[in-house]
Design a protein around this motif. Sequence first.
Motif, PDB file in Angstrom:
ATOM      1  N   GLY A  27     -21.212  31.037  34.960  1.00  0.00           N
ATOM      2  CA  GLY A  27     -21.623  32.340  34.358  1.00  0.00           C
ATOM      3  C   GLY A  27     -23.264  32.746  34.569  1.00  0.00           C
ATOM      4  O   GLY A  27     -23.488  33.743  34.188  1.00  0.00           O
ATOM      5  N   HIS A  28     -24.002  31.593  35.131  1.00  0.00           N
ATOM      6  CA  HIS A  28     -25.308  31.967  35.365  1.00  0.00           C
ATOM      7  C   HIS A  28     -25.951  31.945  33.975  1.00  0.00           C
ATOM      8  O   HIS A  28     -27.197  32.687  34.118  1.00  0.00           O
ATOM      9  CB  HIS A  28     -25.779  33.300  36.089  1.00  0.00           C
ATOM     10  CG  HIS A  28     -25.886  32.704  37.700  1.00  0.00           C
ATOM     11  ND1 HIS A  28     -25.088  31.679  38.332  1.00  0.00           N
ATOM     12  CD2 HIS A  28     -25.918  33.643  38.807  1.00  0.00           C
ATOM     13  CE1 HIS A  28     -25.156  31.766  39.596  1.00  0.00           C
ATOM     14  NE2 HIS A  28     -25.865  32.818  40.094  1.00  0.00           N
ATOM     15  N   PRO A 182     -36.508  13.508  23.884  1.00  0.00           N
ATOM     16  CA  PRO A 182     -35.337  14.106  23.111  1.00  0.00           C
ATOM     17  C   PRO A 182     -34.996  15.279  23.718  1.00  0.00           C
ATOM     18  O   PRO A 182     -35.662  16.300  24.274  1.00  0.00           O
ATOM     19  CB  PRO A 182     -36.128  14.380  21.882  1.00  0.00           C
ATOM     20  CG  PRO A 182     -37.071  13.565  21.743  1.00  0.00           C
ATOM     21  CD  PRO A 182     -37.649  13.187  23.199  1.00  0.00           C
ATOM     22  N   ALA A 183     -33.590  15.484  24.033  1.00  0.00           N
ATOM     23  CA  ALA A 183     -33.162  16.800  24.881  1.00  0.00           C
ATOM     24  C   ALA A 183     -31.763  17.171  24.257  1.00  0.00           C
ATOM     25  O   ALA A 183     -30.917  16.365  23.788  1.00  0.00           O
ATOM     26  CB  ALA A 183     -33.033  16.387  26.203  1.00  0.00           C
ATOM     27  N   ALA A 184     -31.511  18.371  24.362  1.00  0.00           N
ATOM     28  CA  ALA A 184     -30.306  19.108  24.010  1.00  0.00           C
ATOM     29  C   ALA A 184     -29.977  20.014  25.281  1.00  0.00           C
ATOM     30  O   ALA A 184     -30.702  20.636  25.633  1.00  0.00           O
ATOM     31  CB  ALA A 184     -30.387  19.564  22.613  1.00  0.00           C
ATOM     32  N   CYS A 185     -28.559  20.010  25.127  1.00  0.00           N
ATOM     33  CA  CYS A 185     -28.128  21.177  26.353  1.00  0.00           C
ATOM     34  C   CYS A 185     -27.258  22.163  25.381  1.00  0.00           C
ATOM     35  O   CYS A 185     -26.283  21.764  24.650  1.00  0.00           O
ATOM     36  CB  CYS A 185     -27.018  20.544  27.359  1.00  0.00           C
ATOM     37  SG  CYS A 185     -26.495  21.623  28.324  1.00  0.00           S
ATOM     38  N   LEU A 186     -27.876  23.270  25.463  1.00  0.00           N
ATOM     39  CA  LEU A 186     -26.964  24.541  24.967  1.00  0.00           C
ATOM     40  C   LEU A 186     -26.149  25.185  25.803  1.00  0.00           C
ATOM     41  O   LEU A 186     -26.621  25.867  26.776  1.00  0.00           O
ATOM     42  CB  LEU A 186     -28.253  25.287  24.252  1.00  0.00           C
ATOM     43  CG  LEU A 186     -29.221  24.755  23.425  1.00  0.00           C
ATOM     44  CD1 LEU A 186     -30.331  25.834  22.957  1.00  0.00           C
ATOM     45  CD2 LEU A 186     -28.651  24.127  22.341  1.00  0.00           C
ATOM     46  N   MET A 187     -24.832  25.588  25.301  1.00  0.00           N
ATOM     47  CA  MET A 187     -24.051  25.791  26.339  1.00  0.00           C
ATOM     48  C   MET A 187     -22.995  26.916  25.852  1.00  0.00           C
ATOM     49  O   MET A 187     -22.517  26.949  24.985  1.00  0.00           O
ATOM     50  CB  MET A 187     -23.026  24.884  26.880  1.00  0.00           C
ATOM     51  CG  MET A 187     -23.554  23.592  27.535  1.00  0.00           C
ATOM     52  SD  MET A 187     -22.659  22.201  27.895  1.00  0.00           S
ATOM     53  CE  MET A 187     -22.943  21.623  26.013  1.00  0.00           C
ATOM     54  N   PRO A 197     -24.203  38.046  31.007  1.00  0.00           N
ATOM     55  CA  PRO A 197     -25.343  38.097  30.068  1.00  0.00           C
ATOM     56  C   PRO A 197     -25.057  38.218  28.416  1.00  0.00           C
ATOM     57  O   PRO A 197     -25.993  37.865  27.817  1.00  0.00           O
ATOM     58  CB  PRO A 197     -25.759  39.547  30.375  1.00  0.00           C
ATOM     59  CG  PRO A 197     -25.076  40.088  31.734  1.00  0.00           C
ATOM     60  CD  PRO A 197     -23.962  39.194  31.639  1.00  0.00           C
ATOM     61  N   LYS A 198     -23.828  38.364  28.052  1.00  0.00           N
ATOM     62  CA  LYS A 198     -23.783  38.178  26.610  1.00  0.00           C
ATOM     63  C   LYS A 198     -23.742  36.891  26.168  1.00  0.00           C
ATOM     64  O   LYS A 198     -24.293  36.532  25.075  1.00  0.00           O
ATOM     65  CB  LYS A 198     -22.309  38.846  26.377  1.00  0.00           C
ATOM     66  CG  LYS A 198     -22.198  40.411  26.232  1.00  0.00           C
ATOM     67  CD  LYS A 198     -20.937  41.063  25.878  1.00  0.00           C
ATOM     68  CE  LYS A 198     -21.111  42.535  25.771  1.00  0.00           C
ATOM     69  NZ  LYS A 198     -19.755  43.271  25.575  1.00  0.00           N
ATOM     70  N   SER A 199     -23.105  36.016  26.855  1.00  0.00           N
ATOM     71  CA  SER A 199     -23.181  34.579  26.706  1.00  0.00           C
ATOM     72  C   SER A 199     -24.769  34.047  26.779  1.00  0.00           C
ATOM     73  O   SER A 199     -25.003  33.168  25.799  1.00  0.00           O
ATOM     74  CB  SER A 199     -22.288  33.766  27.670  1.00  0.00           C
ATOM     75  OG  SER A 199     -22.449  32.410  27.541  1.00  0.00           O
ATOM     76  N   ALA A 200     -25.248  34.616  27.587  1.00  0.00           N
ATOM     77  CA  ALA A 200     -26.869  34.266  27.733  1.00  0.00           C
ATOM     78  C   ALA A 200     -27.594  34.662  26.627  1.00  0.00           C
ATOM     79  O   ALA A 200     -28.328  33.798  25.972  1.00  0.00           O
ATOM     80  CB  ALA A 200     -27.389  34.939  29.001  1.00  0.00           C
ATOM     81  N   GLN A 201     -27.424  35.885  25.964  1.00  0.00           N
ATOM     82  CA  GLN A 201     -27.933  36.231  24.722  1.00  0.00           C
ATOM     83  C   GLN A 201     -27.662  35.594  23.525  1.00  0.00           C
ATOM     84  O   GLN A 201     -28.408  34.944  22.776  1.00  0.00           O
ATOM     85  CB  GLN A 201     -27.410  37.741  24.504  1.00  0.00           C
ATOM     86  CG  GLN A 201     -27.928  38.310  23.102  1.00  0.00           C
ATOM     87  CD  GLN A 201     -27.843  39.650  22.968  1.00  0.00           C
ATOM     88  OE1 GLN A 201     -27.663  40.569  23.907  1.00  0.00           O
ATOM     89  NE2 GLN A 201     -28.028  40.247  21.697  1.00  0.00           N
ATOM     90  N   SER A 218     -33.460  43.366  25.040  1.00  0.00           N
ATOM     91  CA  SER A 218     -33.013  44.745  25.536  1.00  0.00           C
ATOM     92  C   SER A 218     -32.433  44.858  26.937  1.00  0.00           C
ATOM     93  O   SER A 218     -31.432  45.280  27.515  1.00  0.00           O
ATOM     94  CB  SER A 218     -34.042  45.724  25.573  1.00  0.00           C
ATOM     95  OG  SER A 218     -34.562  46.252  24.046  1.00  0.00           O
ATOM     96  N   ASP A 219     -33.240  43.891  27.783  1.00  0.00           N
ATOM     97  CA  ASP A 219     -32.802  43.765  29.150  1.00  0.00           C
ATOM     98  C   ASP A 219     -31.487  43.235  29.426  1.00  0.00           C
ATOM     99  O   ASP A 219     -30.566  43.387  29.969  1.00  0.00           O
ATOM    100  CB  ASP A 219     -33.833  43.156  30.119  1.00  0.00           C
ATOM    101  CG  ASP A 219     -35.100  43.943  30.261  1.00  0.00           C
ATOM    102  OD1 ASP A 219     -35.081  45.118  29.991  1.00  0.00           O
ATOM    103  OD2 ASP A 219     -35.974  43.397  30.980  1.00  0.00           O
ATOM    104  N   LEU A 220     -31.258  42.116  28.550  1.00  0.00           N
ATOM    105  CA  LEU A 220     -30.007  41.470  28.582  1.00  0.00           C
ATOM    106  C   LEU A 220     -28.925  42.238  28.033  1.00  0.00           C
ATOM    107  O   LEU A 220     -27.782  42.368  28.773  1.00  0.00           O
ATOM    108  CB  LEU A 220     -30.101  40.074  27.668  1.00  0.00           C
ATOM    109  CG  LEU A 220     -30.575  38.869  28.318  1.00  0.00           C
ATOM    110  CD1 LEU A 220     -30.552  37.765  27.219  1.00  0.00           C
ATOM    111  CD2 LEU A 220     -29.841  38.361  29.621  1.00  0.00           C
ATOM    112  N   GLU A 221     -29.092  43.051  27.089  1.00  0.00           N
ATOM    113  CA  GLU A 221     -28.102  44.128  26.455  1.00  0.00           C
ATOM    114  C   GLU A 221     -27.698  45.045  27.553  1.00  0.00           C
ATOM    115  O   GLU A 221     -26.584  45.474  27.729  1.00  0.00           O
ATOM    116  CB  GLU A 221     -28.578  44.642  25.476  1.00  0.00           C
ATOM    117  CG  GLU A 221     -28.653  43.800  24.096  1.00  0.00           C
ATOM    118  CD  GLU A 221     -29.404  44.383  23.094  1.00  0.00           C
ATOM    119  OE1 GLU A 221     -30.174  45.603  23.204  1.00  0.00           O
ATOM    120  OE2 GLU A 221     -29.401  43.520  21.855  1.00  0.00           O
TER     121      GLU A 221
END
Length: 254
Positions: A27-28, A182-187, A197-201, A218-221
Amino acid sequence: MDDIDIEIVSDPDLTDPVFIEGLPGVGHVGKLVAEHLVEEFDGELVRRVYTTDFPPQVTVDDDGVAELTHAEFHHVDADGQDLVVLTGDHQAASNEGHYTLTTAFLDIAEEFGCERAFALGGVPTGELIEDDEYDVLAARTDDTDREELEAAGVEFRENEPAGGIVGVSGLVLGLGARRGLPAACLMGETSGYLVDPKSAQAVLEVLQNLLDIEVDFSDLEERAEEMEEVVGKIQEMQGGGGGMPSEDELRYIG
């Protein structure tokens, strides 16, 4: 050219910077978040990373100027929080390349003094998400606070993502843990069929909670609205019994 060639563009002085990785993936999602941070906060290019494990090609800008494909690190000053943001158009083409390249990325983050990292990406659901309910899943290294992540809005689900996390995002955690980062992956959940873009938001909302920053969406929306027509066409195809479009049919998306 060496297997990896790092070009130093700038060396800003940073205070307690956080490393953010957002390369192309499902989904980029991660790439959209990283690029949004760079654009919204007028990020400063600090490193270019070239490797023979990227595709043998150049990008061409609007003036016809060609540039060898590469990954970029930007310094982003987000409300006083220094971020070192990695993005680009490609991941490595081989298993060995992923390890070698991620090691170089972590070395750069370490040089800038990053003591925390977030890898960003998407997790495919295999179906279109209804009612804009985009959950954000997380994985972490042992020394990352689970309670903090959950308070920011992520979920931990047993055996998800199925098959683990591949590519640079997974190795930021795996290799990062081996060097004490220390690291985390947010998916963000995403259909996996198109740029999302909605998932990215949804991922960016979690990230801003973790970093205590304010981001303009705004740009993502606007990009999300542009995708609505595509989603509508896909739903029409499903309703008509045509099933999901093929990869070739969706190639124009994003």
